[in-house]
Write a protein that holds these residues in place. Structure first.
Motif, PDB file in Angstrom:
ATOM      1  N   GLU A  25     -29.950  -5.602  -9.901  1.00 41.92           N
ATOM      2  CA  GLU A  25     -30.529  -6.644  -9.055  1.00 41.92           C
ATOM      3  C   GLU A  25     -30.632  -7.996  -9.762  1.00 41.92           C
ATOM      4  O   GLU A  25     -30.369  -9.031  -9.157  1.00 41.92           O
ATOM      5  CB  GLU A  25     -31.899  -6.217  -8.529  1.00 41.92           C
ATOM      6  CG  GLU A  25     -32.569  -7.254  -7.652  1.00 41.92           C
ATOM      7  CD  GLU A  25     -31.711  -7.754  -6.481  1.00 41.92           C
ATOM      8  OE1 GLU A  25     -31.846  -8.932  -6.120  1.00 41.92           O
ATOM      9  OE2 GLU A  25     -30.904  -6.976  -5.932  1.00 41.92           O
ATOM     10  N   THR A  26     -30.987  -8.019 -11.037  1.00 42.83           N
ATOM     11  CA  THR A  26     -31.082  -9.297 -11.757  1.00 42.83           C
ATOM     12  C   THR A  26     -29.737 -10.002 -11.781  1.00 42.83           C
ATOM     13  O   THR A  26     -29.654 -11.198 -11.483  1.00 42.83           O
ATOM     14  CB  THR A  26     -31.596  -9.075 -13.192  1.00 42.83           C
ATOM     15  OG1 THR A  26     -32.883  -8.454 -13.129  1.00 42.83           O
ATOM     16  CG2 THR A  26     -31.701 -10.387 -13.945  1.00 42.83           C
ATOM     17  N   GLU A  27     -28.681  -9.269 -12.106  1.00 44.84           N
ATOM     18  CA  GLU A  27     -27.346  -9.860 -12.135  1.00 44.84           C
ATOM     19  C   GLU A  27     -26.944 -10.365 -10.747  1.00 44.84           C
ATOM     20  O   GLU A  27     -26.411 -11.456 -10.606  1.00 44.84           O
ATOM     21  CB  GLU A  27     -26.309  -8.853 -12.650  1.00 44.84           C
ATOM     22  CG  GLU A  27     -26.393  -8.607 -14.148  1.00 44.84           C
ATOM     23  CD  GLU A  27     -27.377  -7.518 -14.532  1.00 44.84           C
ATOM     24  OE1 GLU A  27     -28.173  -7.062 -13.671  1.00 44.84           O
ATOM     25  OE2 GLU A  27     -27.372  -7.118 -15.704  1.00 44.84           O
ATOM     26  N   GLU A  33     -27.641 -16.882  -6.485  1.00 40.86           N
ATOM     27  CA  GLU A  33     -28.232 -18.211  -6.653  1.00 40.86           C
ATOM     28  C   GLU A  33     -27.191 -19.223  -7.109  1.00 40.86           C
ATOM     29  O   GLU A  33     -27.167 -20.361  -6.633  1.00 40.86           O
ATOM     30  CB  GLU A  33     -29.398 -18.141  -7.644  1.00 40.86           C
ATOM     31  CG  GLU A  33     -30.222 -19.392  -7.717  1.00 40.86           C
ATOM     32  CD  GLU A  33     -30.991 -19.707  -6.440  1.00 40.86           C
ATOM     33  OE1 GLU A  33     -31.445 -20.858  -6.310  1.00 40.86           O
ATOM     34  OE2 GLU A  33     -31.149 -18.831  -5.564  1.00 40.86           O
ATOM     35  N   MET A  34     -26.323 -18.833  -8.027  1.00 40.80           N
ATOM     36  CA  MET A  34     -25.255 -19.738  -8.474  1.00 40.80           C
ATOM     37  C   MET A  34     -24.379 -20.154  -7.303  1.00 40.80           C
ATOM     38  O   MET A  34     -24.089 -21.336  -7.121  1.00 40.80           O
ATOM     39  CB  MET A  34     -24.377 -19.059  -9.536  1.00 40.80           C
ATOM     40  CG  MET A  34     -24.903 -19.110 -10.936  1.00 40.80           C
ATOM     41  SD  MET A  34     -23.737 -18.378 -12.114  1.00 40.80           S
ATOM     42  CE  MET A  34     -22.335 -19.480 -11.965  1.00 40.80           C
ATOM     43  N   ASN A  68     -21.612 -11.381 -17.842  1.00 37.62           N
ATOM     44  CA  ASN A  68     -23.048 -11.621 -17.930  1.00 37.62           C
ATOM     45  C   ASN A  68     -23.272 -12.881 -18.755  1.00 37.62           C
ATOM     46  O   ASN A  68     -22.832 -12.958 -19.903  1.00 37.62           O
ATOM     47  CB  ASN A  68     -23.763 -10.440 -18.584  1.00 37.62           C
ATOM     48  CG  ASN A  68     -23.835  -9.250 -17.676  1.00 37.62           C
ATOM     49  OD1 ASN A  68     -24.109  -9.388 -16.494  1.00 37.62           O
ATOM     50  ND2 ASN A  68     -23.594  -8.064 -18.222  1.00 37.62           N
ATOM     51  N   PRO A  69     -23.962 -13.856 -18.191  1.00 39.84           N
ATOM     52  CA  PRO A  69     -24.145 -15.124 -18.902  1.00 39.84           C
ATOM     53  C   PRO A  69     -25.206 -15.045 -19.985  1.00 39.84           C
ATOM     54  O   PRO A  69     -26.169 -14.295 -19.874  1.00 39.84           O
ATOM     55  CB  PRO A  69     -24.592 -16.076 -17.792  1.00 39.84           C
ATOM     56  CG  PRO A  69     -25.307 -15.187 -16.827  1.00 39.84           C
ATOM     57  CD  PRO A  69     -24.563 -13.881 -16.865  1.00 39.84           C
ATOM     58  N   SER A  70     -25.004 -15.842 -21.016  1.00 40.72           N
ATOM     59  CA  SER A  70     -26.037 -15.998 -22.043  1.00 40.72           C
ATOM     60  C   SER A  70     -27.090 -16.971 -21.514  1.00 40.72           C
ATOM     61  O   SER A  70     -26.869 -17.666 -20.505  1.00 40.72           O
ATOM     62  CB  SER A  70     -25.421 -16.561 -23.324  1.00 40.72           C
ATOM     63  OG  SER A  70     -24.956 -17.886 -23.090  1.00 40.72           O
TER      64      SER A  70
END
Length: 90
Positions: A25-27, A33-34, A68-70
């Motif tokens: 869900e976080t990803e 949102e992006m 996955n972004p930093s």
């Protein structure tokens, strides 16, 4: 014919699938949102790339869940959107 929400809700009744879905869900929320912000601003991935210094292919991979972004990458994106990045443990 089921719409997406009804189909998803039906599938998420399976406990194993629900657990896997919840873990992502976080990803998913970052991806959504992006995309939402980029579309609201009416800018392309190439334009966002120019604004952030992040390769367009990397932006594409972030938006489609293949990367996955930093935190520093998220900060660059937030800055480009005129937003403040907030990370919380709740």
């Amino acid at each position: 014919m089921l719409n997406w929400k009804d189909y998803r809700d039906k599938k998420l009744q399976d406990a194993k699938l629900k657990k896997a879905y919840d873990e992502l869900e976080t990803e998913y929320s970052i991806m959504r949102e992006m995309l939402k912000l980029r579309q609201e601003l009416g800018i392309s991935q190439i334009q966002l790339s120019s604004m952030t210094g992040i390769n367009q292919s990397d932006i594409k991979n972030l938006e489609n869940g293949k990367a996955n972004p930093s935190i520093s990458t998220l900060k660059k994106i937030a800055d480009a959107f005129g937003k403040k990045l907030v990370v919380q443990f709740v």
